[in-house]
Design a protein around this motif. Structure first.
Motif, short mmCIF file in Angstrom:
data_model
loop_
_atom_site.label_atom_id
_atom_site.label_comp_id
_atom_site.label_asym_id
_atom_site.label_seq_id
_atom_site.Cartn_x
_atom_site.Cartn_y
_atom_site.Cartn_z
N VAL A 20 0.24 -7.52 -13.12
CA VAL A 20 -0.62 -7.73 -11.96
C VAL A 20 -1.35 -9.27 -12.06
O VAL A 20 -1.85 -9.38 -13.21
CB VAL A 20 -1.69 -6.72 -11.51
CG1 VAL A 20 -2.30 -7.14 -10.31
CG2 VAL A 20 -0.93 -5.31 -11.36
N GLY A 21 -1.17 -10.00 -11.07
CA GLY A 21 -2.30 -11.12 -11.27
C GLY A 21 -3.38 -11.27 -11.38
O GLY A 21 -4.30 -11.32 -10.28
N VAL A 22 -4.08 -11.01 -12.50
CA VAL A 22 -5.41 -11.07 -12.81
C VAL A 22 -5.76 -12.05 -13.94
O VAL A 22 -5.10 -11.75 -15.08
CB VAL A 22 -6.05 -9.56 -13.09
CG1 VAL A 22 -7.41 -9.55 -13.33
CG2 VAL A 22 -5.83 -8.72 -11.71
N THR A 55 9.55 -13.84 -2.41
CA THR A 55 8.22 -14.11 -2.11
C THR A 55 7.42 -12.87 -2.87
O THR A 55 7.98 -11.93 -3.61
CB THR A 55 8.13 -14.00 -0.62
OG1 THR A 55 6.73 -14.54 -0.54
CG2 THR A 55 8.16 -12.86 -0.08
N TRP A 56 6.12 -12.90 -2.58
CA TRP A 56 5.18 -11.72 -3.15
C TRP A 56 5.88 -10.57 -2.47
O TRP A 56 5.91 -10.28 -0.98
CB TRP A 56 3.61 -12.03 -2.67
CG TRP A 56 2.58 -11.10 -3.16
CD1 TRP A 56 2.70 -10.61 -4.52
CD2 TRP A 56 1.82 -10.65 -2.22
NE1 TRP A 56 1.65 -9.60 -4.43
CE2 TRP A 56 0.92 -9.57 -3.09
CE3 TRP A 56 1.27 -10.74 -0.93
CZ2 TRP A 56 -0.08 -9.02 -2.67
CZ3 TRP A 56 0.23 -10.16 -0.52
CH2 TRP A 56 -0.52 -9.19 -1.40
N ALA A 57 5.94 -9.28 -3.19
CA ALA A 57 6.63 -8.35 -2.65
C ALA A 57 5.75 -7.67 -1.28
O ALA A 57 6.29 -7.09 -0.30
CB ALA A 57 6.64 -7.11 -3.99
N HIS A 87 3.03 -21.03 -6.16
CA HIS A 87 3.80 -19.81 -5.58
C HIS A 87 4.08 -18.68 -6.27
O HIS A 87 4.28 -18.74 -7.72
CB HIS A 87 5.34 -20.73 -5.44
CG HIS A 87 6.43 -19.58 -4.36
ND1 HIS A 87 7.10 -18.77 -5.36
CD2 HIS A 87 6.71 -19.72 -3.43
CE1 HIS A 87 7.86 -18.04 -4.37
NE2 HIS A 87 7.71 -18.75 -3.14
N ASN A 88 3.92 -17.43 -5.48
CA ASN A 88 3.86 -16.15 -6.08
C ASN A 88 5.25 -15.52 -5.92
O ASN A 88 5.31 -15.39 -4.51
CB ASN A 88 2.77 -15.32 -5.89
CG ASN A 88 2.74 -14.05 -6.37
OD1 ASN A 88 3.62 -13.65 -7.05
ND2 ASN A 88 1.89 -13.07 -5.92
N PRO A 89 6.27 -15.41 -6.46
CA PRO A 89 6.22 -14.98 -7.89
C PRO A 89 6.77 -16.49 -8.83
O PRO A 89 6.71 -16.29 -10.06
CB PRO A 89 7.21 -14.03 -8.39
CG PRO A 89 8.25 -14.12 -6.98
CD PRO A 89 7.34 -14.59 -5.75
N SER A 101 11.15 -10.14 -13.65
CA SER A 101 10.86 -10.84 -14.90
C SER A 101 9.65 -11.91 -14.44
O SER A 101 9.42 -12.99 -15.25
CB SER A 101 11.97 -11.70 -15.35
OG SER A 101 12.13 -12.73 -14.93
N ARG A 102 8.83 -11.88 -13.53
CA ARG A 102 7.70 -12.55 -13.32
C ARG A 102 6.58 -12.09 -14.36
O ARG A 102 6.41 -10.81 -14.60
CB ARG A 102 6.83 -12.34 -12.15
CG ARG A 102 5.80 -12.98 -11.51
CD ARG A 102 5.09 -12.74 -10.35
NE ARG A 102 4.01 -11.59 -10.80
CZ ARG A 102 3.06 -11.32 -9.97
NH1 ARG A 102 3.01 -11.61 -8.80
NH2 ARG A 102 2.34 -10.17 -10.53
N ILE A 103 6.05 -13.04 -14.95
CA ILE A 103 5.00 -12.95 -15.81
C ILE A 103 3.84 -13.42 -15.35
O ILE A 103 3.84 -14.48 -14.70
CB ILE A 103 5.27 -13.23 -17.24
CG1 ILE A 103 5.65 -14.78 -17.49
CG2 ILE A 103 6.29 -12.52 -17.98
CD1 ILE A 103 5.36 -15.28 -18.74
C1 LMR Z 1 -0.09 -10.14 -7.63
O1 LMR Z 1 0.75 -10.61 -6.92
O2 LMR Z 1 -0.01 -9.81 -8.91
C2 LMR Z 1 -1.44 -10.24 -7.20
O3 LMR Z 1 -1.47 -10.79 -6.10
C3 LMR Z 1 -1.83 -8.72 -6.98
C4 LMR Z 1 -1.30 -7.74 -6.00
O4 LMR Z 1 -2.35 -7.33 -5.13
O5 LMR Z 1 -0.28 -7.79 -5.91
#
Ligand code: LMR
Length: 398
Positions: free
Chosen positions: A33-35, A129-131, A182-184, A373-375
């Motif tokens: 997770v993106g923290v 994109t972000w799930a 950009h995420n991911p 495989s996103r880190i």
């Molecule tokens: C992520 O992409 O890991 C973060 O934005 C946390 C989340 O809510 O998914």
């Protein structure tokens, strides 16, 4: 009532944190997770935020409701942060913002507004994109499709394909863009691509919807949103969902805002009335604490300077971690070139390994990452980078 429901699989991102927690391997590494994390794996409260929260604790005299649109100092400060201090849009009456529970809450309000305005609108998301983008769009009952974005094989933008796809769109379409970091993938639009997308939005009439969750995590606060500002200076309408989870480290305080840019002040007022009405139907008004803290910081020059310093430090550390990882993998003599990681921005990158290799690295090394495989770059530290590089090299050489 509930006999018919069956359990769902874990959330693709949040599920990683739960699985990591249960793992007893002392060498385990969380790249899920993106923290943001410091060298010792902690996610401390920023000092500027701590000070603002203390001021809030000392001065808050009531727990009565806040106004439905949120904390005014927060909204004013955030509009300036995103759009730029002297942006004429701010005084034009064409911009309205509403505080919302985090980036997710802000996106949800935006999608609901689109659904009300045009139920037949189609949302175009970057591939990938972000799930949670897709989950939010689907739960709003809107149609969606992908535009080409990232070439996983060559670790590069699919610029031409993307522009070709966007050139086919029209006024019923909404293009969801990542403002920066950009995420991911970590691969951002170039200034030239922002210009071309702006031209296409003007020519074809699609609505740009910009998700800004990592301002200040790429290069710096202004450079990161230069493309966004150019686009907003030209298009008649846009939506912006902004999150303070990462750059203020306010994750659990659910702090964000949805900003509407409309053609006229009258249309802006109408959009605002709908956003407020949608929020009322879902949760009434946003949680107060995070927005109040950000409002205090952005109104106080010393606290703003302190916060900007802390943000720059996080950003610089992630840059160092990127090059450290690239060098360490390279030193292990793998054939693949990972130097693209240095070029990319923010918290994330794709390692480019297969889902089977992602599983193998989890099973054999207790290194956790998203199935794609996103880190999370911030999960790397000088004490685990050799272990990670050993694992990646071993998996690739198998
Ligand atoms: C992520 O992409 O890991 C973060 O934005 C946390 C989340 O809510 O998914």
């Amino acid at each position: 009532m509930f006999q018919q429901i069956t359990a769902l699989p874990p959330d693709p991102l949040l599920g990683i944190a739960a699985a990591f927690k249960q793992d007893t391997n002392p060498k385990k590494v969380d790249l899920g997770v993106g923290v943001y994390k410091t060298e010792d794996g902690k996610t401390p409260i920023l000092t500027s935020v701590q000070k603002a929260l203390q001021i809030l604790l000392d001065t808050e005299a009531s727990k009565s409701y806040i106004q439905p649109r949120g904390n005014q100092a927060f909204l004013d400060g955030m509009e300036k942060l995103v759009l730029g201090n002297d942006n004429p849009l701010i005084s034009s009456g064409r911009v309205e913002s509403v505080q919302a529970p985090g980036g997710t809450g802000s996106l949800k309000l935006g999608f609901q507004l689109i659904k009300r305005s045009n139920p037949n609108a189609k949302i175009w998301v970057s591939g990938p994109t972000w799930a949670n983008h897709v989950a939010l769009i689907k739960s709003t009952g809107l149609d969606h499709a992908e535009y080409p974005y990232y070439d996983k094989k060559n670790n590069a933008l699919k610029a031409d394909e993307m522009l070709e796809a966007l050139a086919q769109l029209g006024p019923n379409d909404v293009v969801l863009l990542h403002g920066c970091c950009h995420n991911p993938t970590g691969e951002d639009l170039t200034p030239e691509l922002w210009s071309k997308i702006t031209e296409l939005a003007l020519e074809k009439g699609f609505l740009p919807f910009i998700d800004i969750a990592y301002q200040g995590f790429g290069q710096d606060l202004d450079t990161d949103v230069a493309g966004v500002r150019e686009l907003l200076s030209k298009v008649p309408e846009a939506l912006i969902a902004t999150s303070c989870s990462k750059n203020f480290g306010l994750y659990r305080e659910r702090t964000g805002l949805i900003t509407t840019v409309s053609e006229t002040p009258e249309l802006a007022a109408a959009a605002l009335s709908h956003v407020l009405n949608i929020a009322r139907e879902i949760y009434s008004m946003p949680p107060s604490y995070g927005g109040a803290a950000v409002g205090i910081i952005l109104q106080d020059q010393a606290l703003t300077t302190e916060w900007k310093g802390e943000l720059a430090e996080m950003c610089a550390r992630m840059r160092t971690l990127r090059s450290m990882l690239v060098n360490k993998i390279h030193e292990r003599g793998v054939d693949e070139d990972f130097s693209f990681i240095n070029r990319q921005n923010g918290m994330f990158t794709f390692l480019g390994i297969t889902p089977e290799q992602v599983q193998a690295i989890r099973d054999e090394y207790a290194i956790y990452m998203a199935g794609s495989s996103r880190i999370n770059i911030a999960g790397i530290s000088s004490s685990n980078v050799d272990y990670i590089a050993d694992a990646v090299a071993a998996i690739l050489k198998k």
